[in-house]
Design a protein around this motif. Sequence first.
Motif, PDB file in Angstrom:
ATOM      1  N   ALA A 180      78.173  10.990  24.804  1.00  0.00           N
ATOM      2  CA  ALA A 180      77.743  12.281  24.250  1.00  0.00           C
ATOM      3  C   ALA A 180      76.486  12.777  24.943  1.00  0.00           C
ATOM      4  CB  ALA A 180      77.505  12.148  22.746  1.00  0.00           C
ATOM      5  N   SER A 181      75.556  11.880  25.220  1.00  0.00           N
ATOM      6  CA  SER A 181      74.312  12.265  25.894  1.00  0.00           C
ATOM      7  C   SER A 181      74.584  12.714  27.323  1.00  0.00           C
ATOM      8  CB  SER A 181      73.326  11.097  25.885  1.00  0.00           C
ATOM      9  OG  SER A 181      72.143  11.455  26.577  1.00  0.00           O
ATOM     10  N   HIS A 182      75.358  11.917  28.067  1.00  0.00           N
ATOM     11  CA  HIS A 182      75.632  12.286  29.460  1.00  0.00           C
ATOM     12  C   HIS A 182      76.453  13.577  29.538  1.00  0.00           C
ATOM     13  CE1 HIS A 182      73.771   8.711  30.946  1.00  0.00           C
ATOM     14  NE2 HIS A 182      74.646   7.896  30.425  1.00  0.00           N
ATOM     15  N   ARG A 183      77.365  13.788  28.581  1.00  0.00           N
ATOM     16  CA  ARG A 183      78.129  15.039  28.561  1.00  0.00           C
ATOM     17  C   ARG A 183      77.207  16.233  28.330  1.00  0.00           C
ATOM     18  NH1 ARG A 183      83.654  15.842  27.343  1.00  0.00           N
ATOM     19  NH2 ARG A 183      83.816  13.746  26.442  1.00  0.00           N
ATOM     20  N   TYR A 184      76.258  16.071  27.375  1.00  0.00           N
ATOM     21  CA  TYR A 184      75.316  17.164  27.119  1.00  0.00           C
ATOM     22  C   TYR A 184      74.492  17.478  28.365  1.00  0.00           C
ATOM     23  CZ  TYR A 184      71.563  19.969  25.183  1.00  0.00           C
ATOM     24  OH  TYR A 184      70.671  20.995  24.959  1.00  0.00           O
ATOM     25  N   ILE A 185      74.002  16.431  29.034  1.00  0.00           N
ATOM     26  CA  ILE A 185      73.187  16.638  30.237  1.00  0.00           C
ATOM     27  C   ILE A 185      73.999  17.340  31.310  1.00  0.00           C
ATOM     28  CG2 ILE A 185      71.988  15.463  32.115  1.00  0.00           C
ATOM     29  CD1 ILE A 185      70.465  15.623  29.401  1.00  0.00           C
ATOM     30  N   ALA A 186      75.272  16.957  31.470  1.00  0.00           N
ATOM     31  CA  ALA A 186      76.123  17.609  32.461  1.00  0.00           C
ATOM     32  C   ALA A 186      76.240  19.099  32.174  1.00  0.00           C
ATOM     33  CB  ALA A 186      77.507  16.955  32.474  1.00  0.00           C
ATOM     34  N   GLN A 187      76.463  19.447  30.907  1.00  0.00           N
ATOM     35  CA  GLN A 187      76.652  20.847  30.540  1.00  0.00           C
ATOM     36  C   GLN A 187      75.347  21.629  30.610  1.00  0.00           C
ATOM     37  OE1 GLN A 187      78.518  20.749  26.663  1.00  0.00           O
ATOM     38  NE2 GLN A 187      80.405  19.816  27.434  1.00  0.00           N
ATOM     39  N   ARG A 188      74.280  21.045  30.062  1.00  0.00           N
ATOM     40  CA  ARG A 188      73.009  21.772  30.004  1.00  0.00           C
ATOM     41  C   ARG A 188      72.387  21.941  31.390  1.00  0.00           C
ATOM     42  NH1 ARG A 188      70.705  25.921  28.343  1.00  0.00           N
ATOM     43  NH2 ARG A 188      68.435  25.786  28.048  1.00  0.00           N
ATOM     44  N   THR A 189      72.515  20.937  32.248  1.00  0.00           N
ATOM     45  CA  THR A 189      71.954  21.045  33.592  1.00  0.00           C
ATOM     46  C   THR A 189      72.618  22.178  34.361  1.00  0.00           C
ATOM     47  OG1 THR A 189      71.507  18.670  33.626  1.00  0.00           O
ATOM     48  CG2 THR A 189      71.512  19.798  35.744  1.00  0.00           C
ATOM     49  N   TRP A 374      64.398  16.957  36.656  1.00  0.00           N
ATOM     50  CA  TRP A 374      64.161  17.632  35.390  1.00  0.00           C
ATOM     51  C   TRP A 374      63.990  16.626  34.262  1.00  0.00           C
ATOM     52  CZ3 TRP A 374      64.280  22.843  33.596  1.00  0.00           C
ATOM     53  CH2 TRP A 374      64.401  23.801  34.623  1.00  0.00           C
ATOM     54  N   VAL A 375      63.257  17.050  33.247  1.00  0.00           N
ATOM     55  CA  VAL A 375      63.271  16.403  31.942  1.00  0.00           C
ATOM     56  C   VAL A 375      64.047  17.334  31.015  1.00  0.00           C
ATOM     57  CG1 VAL A 375      61.918  15.586  29.983  1.00  0.00           C
ATOM     58  CG2 VAL A 375      61.039  15.280  32.317  1.00  0.00           C
ATOM     59  N   ILE A 376      65.115  16.803  30.396  1.00  0.00           N
ATOM     60  CA  ILE A 376      65.936  17.604  29.484  1.00  0.00           C
ATOM     61  C   ILE A 376      66.208  16.780  28.230  1.00  0.00           C
ATOM     62  CG2 ILE A 376      68.115  18.819  29.130  1.00  0.00           C
ATOM     63  CD1 ILE A 376      68.311  19.270  32.119  1.00  0.00           C
ATOM     64  N   PRO A 377      65.644  17.162  27.087  1.00  0.00           N
ATOM     65  CA  PRO A 377      65.972  16.444  25.840  1.00  0.00           C
ATOM     66  C   PRO A 377      67.468  16.517  25.553  1.00  0.00           C
ATOM     67  CG  PRO A 377      64.044  17.839  25.541  1.00  0.00           C
ATOM     68  CD  PRO A 377      64.640  18.217  26.870  1.00  0.00           C
ATOM     69  N   THR A 378      68.044  15.385  25.209  1.00  0.00           N
ATOM     70  CA  THR A 378      69.473  15.354  24.942  1.00  0.00           C
ATOM     71  C   THR A 378      69.782  15.849  23.527  1.00  0.00           C
ATOM     72  OG1 THR A 378      71.450  13.968  25.173  1.00  0.00           O
ATOM     73  CG2 THR A 378      69.559  12.980  24.038  1.00  0.00           C
ATOM     74  N   ASN A 379      71.030  16.172  23.289  1.00  0.00           N
ATOM     75  CA  ASN A 379      71.465  16.601  21.956  1.00  0.00           C
ATOM     76  C   ASN A 379      72.866  16.045  21.717  1.00  0.00           C
ATOM     77  OD1 ASN A 379      72.097  17.881  19.541  1.00  0.00           O
ATOM     78  ND2 ASN A 379      71.020  19.758  20.087  1.00  0.00           N
ATOM     79  N   GLU A 380      72.930  14.753  21.419  1.00  0.00           N
ATOM     80  CA  GLU A 380      74.215  14.089  21.200  1.00  0.00           C
ATOM     81  C   GLU A 380      74.936  14.635  19.977  1.00  0.00           C
ATOM     82  OE1 GLU A 380      73.588   9.590  22.502  1.00  0.00           O
ATOM     83  OE2 GLU A 380      71.869  10.367  21.372  1.00  0.00           O
ATOM     84  N   GLU A 381      74.177  14.963  18.938  1.00  0.00           N
ATOM     85  CA  GLU A 381      74.797  15.451  17.703  1.00  0.00           C
ATOM     86  C   GLU A 381      75.540  16.767  17.934  1.00  0.00           C
ATOM     87  OE1 GLU A 381      71.500  12.729  16.746  1.00  0.00           O
ATOM     88  OE2 GLU A 381      71.624  14.550  17.959  1.00  0.00           O
ATOM     89  N   LEU A 382      74.963  17.663  18.738  1.00  0.00           N
ATOM     90  CA  LEU A 382      75.623  18.935  19.012  1.00  0.00           C
ATOM     91  C   LEU A 382      76.934  18.706  19.762  1.00  0.00           C
ATOM     92  CD1 LEU A 382      75.699  21.995  18.951  1.00  0.00           C
ATOM     93  CD2 LEU A 382      74.257  22.023  21.002  1.00  0.00           C
ATOM     94  N   ILE A 383      76.934  17.756  20.692  1.00  0.00           N
ATOM     95  CA  ILE A 383      78.164  17.438  21.412  1.00  0.00           C
ATOM     96  C   ILE A 383      79.240  16.950  20.443  1.00  0.00           C
ATOM     97  CG2 ILE A 383      79.199  15.792  23.019  1.00  0.00           C
ATOM     98  CD1 ILE A 383      77.829  18.103  24.412  1.00  0.00           C
ATOM     99  N   VAL A 384      78.871  16.056  19.531  1.00  0.00           N
ATOM    100  CA  VAL A 384      79.834  15.549  18.553  1.00  0.00           C
ATOM    101  C   VAL A 384      80.357  16.691  17.680  1.00  0.00           C
ATOM    102  CG1 VAL A 384      80.151  14.032  16.551  1.00  0.00           C
ATOM    103  CG2 VAL A 384      78.856  13.224  18.538  1.00  0.00           C
TER     104      VAL A 384
END
Length: 394
Positions: A180-189, A374-384
């Motif tokens: 979930a974290s890596h997916r969020y980073i992929a999308q947000r980046t 970059w520093v990007i705070p993750t959002n695992e909950e939003l992905i779920v």
Amino acid sequence: MKVLVANLGSTSFKYRLYDMTDERQLARGGVERIGSPLSRCFVEVNGNRREEQLAVPDHAVALQWSLDRLTEPGFGCLKDAREVAAVGFKAVHAGLLTGVRLVDDNVLAAMEELNEVAPAHNPPYVRAMRILREKLPQIPLVAAFETDFHQTVPEHHRLYGVPYEWATQWGVRRYGFHGASHRYIAQRTLEIVGPKARRIISCHLGGSSSLCAIRDGKSVFTSMGMSPQSGLPQNNRVGDFDVYALPVVLKRSGKTLEEILQIMATQGGLLGVSGVSGDIRDLVAAAQAGNQRAKLALDFFAAEVRRYLGACLVELGGADVLVFTGGIGENQPAFREMVVSGLEELGFVLDRQANQQAKGEAPIHAPESRVHIWVIPTNEELIVARLTKKLLEG
């Protein structure tokens, strides 16, 4: 559609509530010390916080207490608990059964089979899910497995050097986690940097850590293997370990295999190396005070991150963006510098002032850096929540 995303521990229940029409977070809260004579319950809605202490015997009661507060007139953000379309879980491991699924007997059985592989995660999730299904059957439960994002990893990166039948028949293979974290980073980046961010290295560094090489939004390599105990050293979990060292430890310690595995899962990692703590904040303070084993643990951790960073670079044939996320990745500028120090020839040039001052989403690379950092705070909950919504609508 409103989705409640749950994060479970053996004695805890934490959640975030999202309105998926615009992905707003409506509320957050949780219950700690479930099963104790007095549990700590809290909820935050629109900046207002409510706390109570009462006996909460199980996770179903914890969820019901939360729903009662969320629907409380004058405080809550829901008119009726039936507005919650589902509870989504950042589920960890069910072996070859992965993806995003409604929780049923087959899902629970598959998770239970992997209890020994994910001892800190699967047992409390399975217990809680069974209780919630029994006592609150009107609310659909959705498991978004951490392994799902890594299904695009090529087969040659998913194997161990064992008889091939072990992989095909028993599921002994690399799965990868923190999906979930890596997916969020992929999308947000991609949203931040734009289409030139084709090759991303996501460094999720926290109490549990992993790296992921991402090409065109898809995972192609990751540091964790069959269990969340593998890959990088964790705060108190061992990370990569030569299995042929086990007979030596068993013989000389006189302990059983189960006892040694428990030690490796709870007393290894940064805690084991330092003898001080598994929390990097404690290690930094101890190292600054002259504790050499604390400094050794930091150097060891940085070296392991760099080892996998190199593997990601080779797999991607270079990198366009390096992202630091997770509790350590987002909040430890000195450790970020340890990771990229001396890598200028590979295209990583840090802006030391920007790195020190970074808060929230922030670029920390120098103008001449070939790789964006970059520093990007993750959002695992939003992905779920997104994955849960997609499943319900599909």
